[in-house]
Design a protein around this motif. Structure first.
Motif, PDB file in Angstrom:
ATOM      1  N   GLU A 232      33.865 -56.589 -25.275  1.00 18.37           N
ATOM      2  CA  GLU A 232      34.874 -57.540 -24.353  1.00 18.37           C
ATOM      3  C   GLU A 232      35.817 -58.166 -25.083  1.00 18.37           C
ATOM      4  O   GLU A 232      35.545 -58.623 -26.172  1.00 18.37           O
ATOM      5  N   GLN A 233      37.206 -57.744 -24.692  1.00 20.00           N
ATOM      6  CA  GLN A 233      38.269 -58.458 -25.437  1.00 20.00           C
ATOM      7  C   GLN A 233      38.596 -59.900 -24.740  1.00 20.00           C
ATOM      8  O   GLN A 233      38.561 -60.050 -23.549  1.00 20.00           O
ATOM      9  N   PRO A 234      39.264 -60.825 -25.565  1.00 22.87           N
ATOM     10  CA  PRO A 234      39.549 -62.041 -24.896  1.00 22.87           C
ATOM     11  C   PRO A 234      40.964 -61.641 -24.078  1.00 22.87           C
ATOM     12  O   PRO A 234      41.773 -60.988 -24.607  1.00 22.87           O
ATOM     13  N   ASP A 238      43.215 -66.752 -17.261  1.00 24.39           N
ATOM     14  CA  ASP A 238      42.318 -66.528 -16.139  1.00 24.39           C
ATOM     15  C   ASP A 238      43.072 -66.084 -14.734  1.00 24.39           C
ATOM     16  O   ASP A 238      43.812 -66.801 -14.058  1.00 24.39           O
ATOM     17  N   ARG A 263      50.308 -58.902 -26.986  1.00 23.40           N
ATOM     18  CA  ARG A 263      49.569 -58.975 -28.120  1.00 23.40           C
ATOM     19  C   ARG A 263      49.962 -58.204 -29.268  1.00 23.40           C
ATOM     20  O   ARG A 263      50.075 -56.901 -29.179  1.00 23.40           O
ATOM     21  N   GLU A 268      47.242 -62.255 -31.548  1.00 25.95           N
ATOM     22  CA  GLU A 268      47.588 -63.423 -30.606  1.00 25.95           C
ATOM     23  C   GLU A 268      48.437 -62.933 -29.220  1.00 25.95           C
ATOM     24  O   GLU A 268      49.311 -62.243 -29.385  1.00 25.95           O
ATOM     25  N   TRP A 269      48.208 -63.525 -28.211  1.00 25.19           N
ATOM     26  CA  TRP A 269      48.622 -63.268 -26.981  1.00 25.19           C
ATOM     27  C   TRP A 269      50.108 -64.173 -26.763  1.00 25.19           C
ATOM     28  O   TRP A 269      50.019 -65.522 -27.176  1.00 25.19           O
TER      29      TRP A 269
END
Length: 350
Positions: A232-234, A238, A263, A268-269
């Motif tokens: 799973e990726q961040p 939400d 990204r 970093e997003w």
């Protein structure tokens, strides 16, 4: 690749639109209202070289009024679109017209992709025809166009939902409605299966750079193959995620609440909320610095196409269209957006 909002709830059912967040100030991406917009069907420079290509968006004729949900284009195999009620369209390169081809299903075709070595593949979700129980499901399945142009049912009536479809020209992979990932290296003669440890959530897209570097986007999650396992990726927010596009140097995601993120190689997003007229549903780029987004959806009165050079600013290049669902192309000078009312828009040099 698209999962229609109306069908996330299940077989042919309807769902109320989810509440949209109140207007917010973008964290890193300026809203479109802060940048000059180009009129619909008007050119924009594709590059700054000596021979500048100006893209113009033109609506091309089709012989259907069904909503088109995905489009795929290849220099060798041509340009194709799929949509509701078993709609499969092929573009005539000679005159730019689109024509319906017969397929052995009335299911809604959601996905189409391909490569010269494996041909054209498409699939979708079963069609709800009504009945005493409220829904008699006509299966859809997975299909392939063979060398003669005939449609071959690769996985007919076995699975009711093709939720993600991908190929690199060697392996074909897709995701079924129970989140099982299916892979084949022999044109569908045999399939291996794997069940990633995903939480319950609709699959939105399957994309990647190779069979060992795939990303699976769910409505509420993002997963990546690492060493044979799904990890799973961040996510940057939400929210409900509706679109993904991947490049070796950059990944783009878009959400129901009209946030768009990228990204870069540092992991970093960055991004924020855009002032879009509708939900962002499709992303495609010719490079990491030439990326397009289409907006539309089942509850939107209109659609639009936006463009970024990768600097975080998104500019409208086509507006006031029918709701749009997908975009694809072969180069920075040849791309297609499709949507409701059988709409196909072609951007080309002029």
């Amino acid at each position: 690749m698209y999962t229609p909002l109306l069908w996330i709830a299940g077989c042919g059912g309807s769902s109320k639109p989810l509440p949209v967040d109140p207007p917010a100030t973008p964290t890193a991406v300026p809203t479109s209202s802060t940048t000059p917009s180009a009129p619909a069907d008007t050119a924009r420079p594709a590059d700054t070289g000596a021979d500048v290509c100006h893209l113009a968006w033109v609506r091309e004729p089709t012989d259907t009024r069904h909503t088109l949900l995905d489009v795929w284009s290849d220099p060798e195999l041509g340009t194709w679109a799929v949509g509701e009620v078993g709609t499969l369209l092929q573009r005539d390169a000679a005159d730019g017209s689109w024509h319906t081809l017969p397929v052995p299903t009335r299911g809604h075709l959601l996905q189409i992709t391909g490569a010269p070595a494996v041909g054209v593949w498409f699939g979708g979700v079963g069609y709800c025809t009504g009945g005493s129980g409220g829904c008699d499901l006509e299966p859809c399945g997975l299909f392939r166009l063979d060398a003669t142009g005939a449609v071959e049912a690769v996985a007919p009536e076995v699975f009711t939902w093709i939720q993600g479809l991908w190929t690199d020209g060697q392996q074909v992979a897709w995701v079924s409605d129970n989140t099982t990932v299916h892979r084949s290296d022999d044109l569908g003669a045999t399939w291996s299966t794997e069940l990633p440890p995903l939480g319950w959530s609709s699959t939105i897209a399957l994309d990647g750079l190779s069979a060992d570097d795939l990303y699976l986007l769910q409505l509420y999650g993002l997963w990546h193959t690492e060493g044979g396992a799904w990890v799973e990726q961040p996510l940057p927010r939400d929210d409900q995620f509706y679109a993904m596009w991947i490049h070796p140097d950059r990944m783009f995601l878009a959400t129901y609440n009209r946030y768009v993120f990228q990204r870069d190689a540092d992991g970093e997003w960055t991004g924020g909320r855009l002032d879009l007229p509708a939900t962002p549903l499709g992303l495609w780029g010719s490079s990491a610095d030439d990326v397009y987004l289409v907006a539309g959806g089942d509850f939107s009165p209109s659609g639009a196409v936006y463009h970024t050079t990768g600097d975080g600013t998104w500019t409208p290049v086509l507006e006031d269209t029918p709701p749009l669902y997908a975009i694809d192309g072969t180069s920075a000078e040849d791309l297609y957006a499709v949507g409701a009312e059988g709409a196909v828009y072609h951007a080309r040099c002029e």
